[in-house]
Write a protein that holds these residues in place. Structure first.
Motif, mmCIF file in Angstrom:
data_model
loop_
_atom_site.group_PDB
_atom_site.id
_atom_site.type_symbol
_atom_site.label_atom_id
_atom_site.label_comp_id
_atom_site.label_asym_id
_atom_site.label_seq_id
_atom_site.Cartn_x
_atom_site.Cartn_y
_atom_site.Cartn_z
ATOM 1 N N GLY A 48 0.810 -1.209 0.000
ATOM 2 C CA GLY A 48 0.000 0.000 0.000
ATOM 3 C C GLY A 48 0.844 1.259 0.000
ATOM 4 N N LEU A 49 0.290 2.332 0.588
ATOM 5 C CA LEU A 49 0.963 3.627 0.660
ATOM 6 C C LEU A 49 1.655 3.765 2.010
ATOM 7 N N VAL A 50 2.923 4.090 1.991
ATOM 8 C CA VAL A 50 3.696 4.222 3.229
ATOM 9 C C VAL A 50 3.043 5.293 4.102
ATOM 10 N N GLY A 51 2.762 4.944 5.355
ATOM 11 C CA GLY A 51 2.166 5.869 6.310
ATOM 12 C C GLY A 51 0.653 5.777 6.408
ATOM 13 N N ASP A 52 0.009 5.059 5.487
ATOM 14 C CA ASP A 52 -1.451 4.948 5.505
ATOM 15 C C ASP A 52 -1.898 3.861 6.478
ATOM 16 N N ARG A 53 -3.084 4.015 6.997
ATOM 17 C CA ARG A 53 -3.610 3.058 7.984
ATOM 18 C C ARG A 53 -3.788 1.652 7.416
ATOM 19 N N TYR A 54 -3.902 1.510 6.100
ATOM 20 C CA TYR A 54 -4.071 0.183 5.490
ATOM 21 C C TYR A 54 -2.751 -0.428 5.026
ATOM 22 N N PHE A 55 -1.640 0.278 5.216
ATOM 23 C CA PHE A 55 -0.336 -0.230 4.802
ATOM 24 C C PHE A 55 -0.007 -1.510 5.542
ATOM 25 N N ASN A 56 0.341 -2.551 4.792
ATOM 26 C CA ASN A 56 0.760 -3.841 5.337
ATOM 27 C C ASN A 56 -0.297 -4.484 6.231
ATOM 28 N N GLN A 57 -1.553 -4.242 5.950
ATOM 29 C CA GLN A 57 -2.645 -4.896 6.681
ATOM 30 C C GLN A 57 -3.162 -6.042 5.813
ATOM 31 N N ALA A 58 -2.986 -7.269 6.261
ATOM 32 C CA ALA A 58 -3.343 -8.441 5.450
ATOM 33 C C ALA A 58 -4.788 -8.382 4.950
ATOM 34 N N ALA A 59 -5.704 -7.912 5.768
ATOM 35 C CA ALA A 59 -7.118 -7.862 5.384
ATOM 36 C C ALA A 59 -7.386 -6.848 4.279
ATOM 37 N N HIS A 60 -6.433 -5.959 4.012
ATOM 38 C CA HIS A 60 -6.641 -4.896 3.021
ATOM 39 C C HIS A 60 -5.681 -4.971 1.841
ATOM 40 N N ARG A 61 -5.009 -6.081 1.647
ATOM 41 C CA ARG A 61 -4.025 -6.183 0.566
ATOM 42 C C ARG A 61 -4.638 -5.897 -0.799
ATOM 43 N N ARG A 62 -5.880 -6.310 -1.018
ATOM 44 C CA ARG A 62 -6.541 -6.075 -2.305
ATOM 45 C C ARG A 62 -7.337 -4.767 -2.300
ATOM 46 N N ALA A 63 -7.188 -3.990 -1.239
ATOM 47 C CA ALA A 63 -7.919 -2.726 -1.126
ATOM 48 C C ALA A 63 -7.072 -1.666 -0.433
ATOM 49 N N ALA A 64 -5.760 -1.788 -0.538
ATOM 50 C CA ALA A 64 -4.860 -0.899 0.189
ATOM 51 C C ALA A 64 -4.828 0.520 -0.358
ATOM 52 N N VAL A 65 -5.170 0.685 -1.635
ATOM 53 C CA VAL A 65 -5.120 1.995 -2.283
ATOM 54 C C VAL A 65 -6.465 2.239 -2.961
ATOM 55 N N THR A 66 -7.043 3.405 -2.711
ATOM 56 C CA THR A 66 -8.308 3.757 -3.358
ATOM 57 C C THR A 66 -8.067 4.909 -4.327
ATOM 58 N N VAL A 67 -8.498 4.700 -5.574
ATOM 59 C CA VAL A 67 -8.347 5.696 -6.628
ATOM 60 C C VAL A 67 -9.738 6.222 -6.972
ATOM 61 N N PHE A 68 -9.855 7.544 -7.117
ATOM 62 C CA PHE A 68 -11.147 8.209 -7.275
ATOM 63 C C PHE A 68 -11.089 9.210 -8.433
ATOM 64 N N ASP A 69 -12.199 9.360 -9.141
ATOM 65 C CA ASP A 69 -12.329 10.313 -10.241
ATOM 66 C C ASP A 69 -12.911 11.617 -9.718
ATOM 67 N N ALA A 70 -12.136 12.689 -9.764
ATOM 68 C CA ALA A 70 -12.568 13.990 -9.249
ATOM 69 C C ALA A 70 -13.827 14.497 -9.934
ATOM 70 N N ALA A 71 -14.078 14.094 -11.173
ATOM 71 C CA ALA A 71 -15.272 14.549 -11.897
ATOM 72 C C ALA A 71 -16.553 14.118 -11.190
ATOM 73 N N ALA A 72 -16.496 13.066 -10.387
ATOM 74 C CA ALA A 72 -17.677 12.625 -9.642
ATOM 75 C C ALA A 72 -18.132 13.679 -8.636
ATOM 76 N N LEU A 73 -17.239 14.593 -8.258
ATOM 77 C CA LEU A 73 -17.577 15.646 -7.294
ATOM 78 C C LEU A 73 -18.183 16.884 -7.948
#
Length: 171
Positions: A48-73
């Motif tokens: 994941g991302l160094v320093g993030d709460r999901y970094f190196n968390q086994a339960a979040h390996r497939r969801a460690a990084v979330t990418v979002f489209d700003a146009a949705a806002l």
């Protein structure tokens, strides 16, 4: 392997060491920890991302990084993209189309903001929660359904920076 590339802009990067949305939305979010908005992030393959709460968390390996489209806002007056609490916010590509569906796996894609490509495997949609009505604005919880971003697993080490980037979808 076929691939298609396009220029996008990384408009926000967020690394959060703690979860800011606990309890009920009516109670309001916890104060934002210092240093969550970044001008660059360090990505580690499989972690994941160094320093993030999901970094190196086994339960979040497939969801460690979330990418979002700003146009949705945009329908919400284009508020600060950090309010979505998504790690990487970009403009110029409908990222939600890369999430896995009932009949298809998630796409493999890469982002390159100048320090070399970082491959990400898209998995599931990042569905919005009721907190979006508090952080983004009234109606965001429903309005962002199907546009809440994509949860990904990083496949490469690298650095991503704010500004222009190349997004390549690998087929």
């Amino acid at each position: 392997m076929d691939s298609s590339s396009r220029t996008v802009e990384i408009v926000a990067l967020l690394v959060s060491p703690v979860h800011a949305f606990e309890g009920r939305p009516a109670d309001g979010p916890a104060p934002e920890p210092a240093g969550t908005a970044r001008d660059h992030v360090t990505v580690r393959a499989g972690l994941g991302l160094v320093g993030d709460r999901y970094f190196n968390q086994a339960a979040h390996r497939r969801a460690a990084v979330t990418v979002f489209d700003a146009a949705a806002l945009d329908p919400f007056g284009a508020p600060d993209p950090h309010l979505t609490r998504r790690n990487i916010v970009l403009r110029g590509f409908r990222i939600d189309e890369l999430a896995a569906g009932r009949d298809r796996p998630g796409a493999l894609f890469s982002l390159d903001s100048g320090d070399g490509p970082v491959r990400l495997q898209a998995f599931r949609p990042a569905n919005p929660c009721a907190w979006m009505d508090v952080s983004v604005g009234p109606g965001a919880f429903r309005g962002l359904r199907g546009r809440g971003g994509v949860r990904c697993g990083p496949l490469d080490d690298g650095v991503l920076r704010l500004g222009p980037a190349t997004l390549t979808v690998h087929r």
